[in-house]
Design an enzyme around this catalytic site. Sequence first.
Site, PDB file in Angstrom:
ATOM      1  N   HIS A 132       0.823  -1.214   0.000  1.00 24.92           N
ATOM      2  CA  HIS A 132       0.000   0.000   0.000  1.00 24.92           C
ATOM      3  C   HIS A 132       0.857   1.264   0.000  1.00 24.92           C
ATOM      4  CE1 HIS A 132      -3.470  -2.460   0.794  1.00 24.92           C
ATOM      5  NE2 HIS A 132      -2.957  -2.909   1.915  1.00 24.92           N
TER       6      HIS A 132
ATOM      7  N   HIS B 199       5.567   7.045   6.387  1.00 26.56           N
ATOM      8  CA  HIS B 199       5.234   6.495   5.071  1.00 26.56           C
ATOM      9  C   HIS B 199       4.754   7.620   4.163  1.00 26.56           C
ATOM     10  CE1 HIS B 199       1.422   6.408   7.334  1.00 26.56           C
ATOM     11  NE2 HIS B 199       0.929   6.848   6.182  1.00 26.56           N
TER      12      HIS B 199
ATOM     13  N   HIS C  91       2.305   8.989   0.611  1.00 24.03           N
ATOM     14  CA  HIS C  91       1.176   8.830  -0.311  1.00 24.03           C
ATOM     15  C   HIS C  91       1.509   9.637  -1.553  1.00 24.03           C
ATOM     16  CE1 HIS C  91      -1.427   7.069   2.855  1.00 24.03           C
ATOM     17  NE2 HIS C  91      -0.734   7.867   3.650  1.00 24.03           N
TER      18      HIS C  91
ATOM     19  N   GLU D  86      -2.991  13.588   0.399  1.00 26.25           N
ATOM     20  CA  GLU D  86      -4.286  13.223   0.974  1.00 26.25           C
ATOM     21  C   GLU D  86      -4.987  14.474   1.485  1.00 26.25           C
ATOM     22  OE1 GLU D  86      -3.490   9.659   3.589  1.00 26.25           O
ATOM     23  OE2 GLU D  86      -4.459   8.814   1.814  1.00 26.25           O
TER      24      GLU D  86
ATOM     25  N   HIS E 134       3.603  11.108   6.043  1.00 18.48           N
ATOM     26  CA  HIS E 134       2.990  10.991   7.369  1.00 18.48           C
ATOM     27  C   HIS E 134       4.007  10.409   8.343  1.00 18.48           C
ATOM     28  CE1 HIS E 134      -1.300  10.825   5.484  1.00 18.48           C
ATOM     29  NE2 HIS E 134      -0.841  12.054   5.624  1.00 18.48           N
TER      30      HIS E 134
ATOM     31  N   THR F  13      -5.856   7.115   7.601  1.00 18.17           N
ATOM     32  CA  THR F  13      -6.398   7.327   6.248  1.00 18.17           C
ATOM     33  C   THR F  13      -6.470   6.016   5.462  1.00 18.17           C
ATOM     34  OG1 THR F  13      -4.237   7.825   5.264  1.00 18.17           O
ATOM     35  CG2 THR F  13      -5.477   9.682   6.201  1.00 18.17           C
TER      36      THR F  13
END
Length: 337
Positions: free
Chosen positions: A85, A110, A112, A123, A136, A218
């Site tokens: 992910h 991590h 996104h 996000e 994050h 999230t």
Amino acid sequence: MMFFTLLFEVIWILAADGGQHHWTYEGPHGQHHWPASYPECGSHAQSPVNIQTDSVTFDPELPAVQPRGYDQPGTEPWHLHNNGHTVQLSLPPSLYLEGLPRKYVAAQLHLHWGQKGSPGGSEHQINSEATAAELHIVHYDLESYGTLSEAAQRPQGLAVLGILIEVGETKNPAYEHILSHLHKIRYKGQNTSVPPFAVGGLLPPLRAQFFRYNGSLTTPPCYQSVLWTVFSRRAQISTGQLERLQETLFSSETDPSELLVQNYRAPQPLNQRPVFASFIQAESLYTTGEMLSLGVGILVGCLCLLLAVYFIARKIRKKMLGNQKSVVFTSTQATEA
Ligand SMILES: *[C@@H]1O[C@H](CO)[C@@H](O)[C@H](O)[C@H]1NC(C)=O
Ligand SMILES: *[C@@H]1O[C@H](CO)[C@@H](O)[C@H](O)[C@H]1NC(C)=O
């Protein structure tokens, strides 16, 4: 008592069951279907959100977040992991945050991101604007809950720093400590160890300017346990760095056609939750209309001043010319006499 035992049983079954569901960002297991398998994803205080700066509440009492140990990374290597992910870096509890209602120690960070050639990837949004990616840094209340998984299910058990990332002119050396290792963990499930580095370099400038609100994870199971701090300023990485993030990892254990991209959740409704700001936005002092009338006012003022100067100058000139005439007149009279 019986009721509570039963309730506990149900929660336990749900939690155990929840862990097994496969989820993605798009398609039949995509974000719109998360609540079916993970009920909390459909709840009322979810993340991310779109932060409208004209609706935030300025809180002058909001202390700055103080990252501690961020620049003393130690010597033990850290683990970088492709979990299908995202890319996740484990962090030791010697990194922690002060300036929040409790002490929160670091667990992992991590990212996104979006897809090459399409806008968006972050996000959180600020005034409906997404950036290319978002970092994050996840912290938890170790003193109250003992473990990350326990804290993740409790109100304000977690504190996450959200850093919006945009493309800038130069390579960001701090992000290189993560991005330069991605090629070793291309497939889901792969791990590598990386030398520890000063995590503070990943943060944006002007850290005293941030937004604060209560929200959630999230990703499933979307627990509403996160005290969010989203920085107003952005961090910058180069185009090349962003492309490496977008083009290196796979979301599958074996299939190199499944690029790990577009791993961001859409903004969720605020539902009357307050968003606090640690600062007053310069833009929110004047609206466009106010700016326009201010501009027109200044222009009219200048014109009036110009006109006044013109008339005064004319009057002075007339007076001087008049004086000259009378001088000439007197001298003519004098010669005649
Ligand atoms: C990879 O790293 C993750 C996160 O640190 C850890 O949970 C997992 O056990 C590791 N897997 C292997 C095979 O080392
Ligand atoms: C978050 O929720 C807690 C508990 O309801 C509340 O005390 C706190 O003020 C909230 N914080 C923010 C930033 O909204």
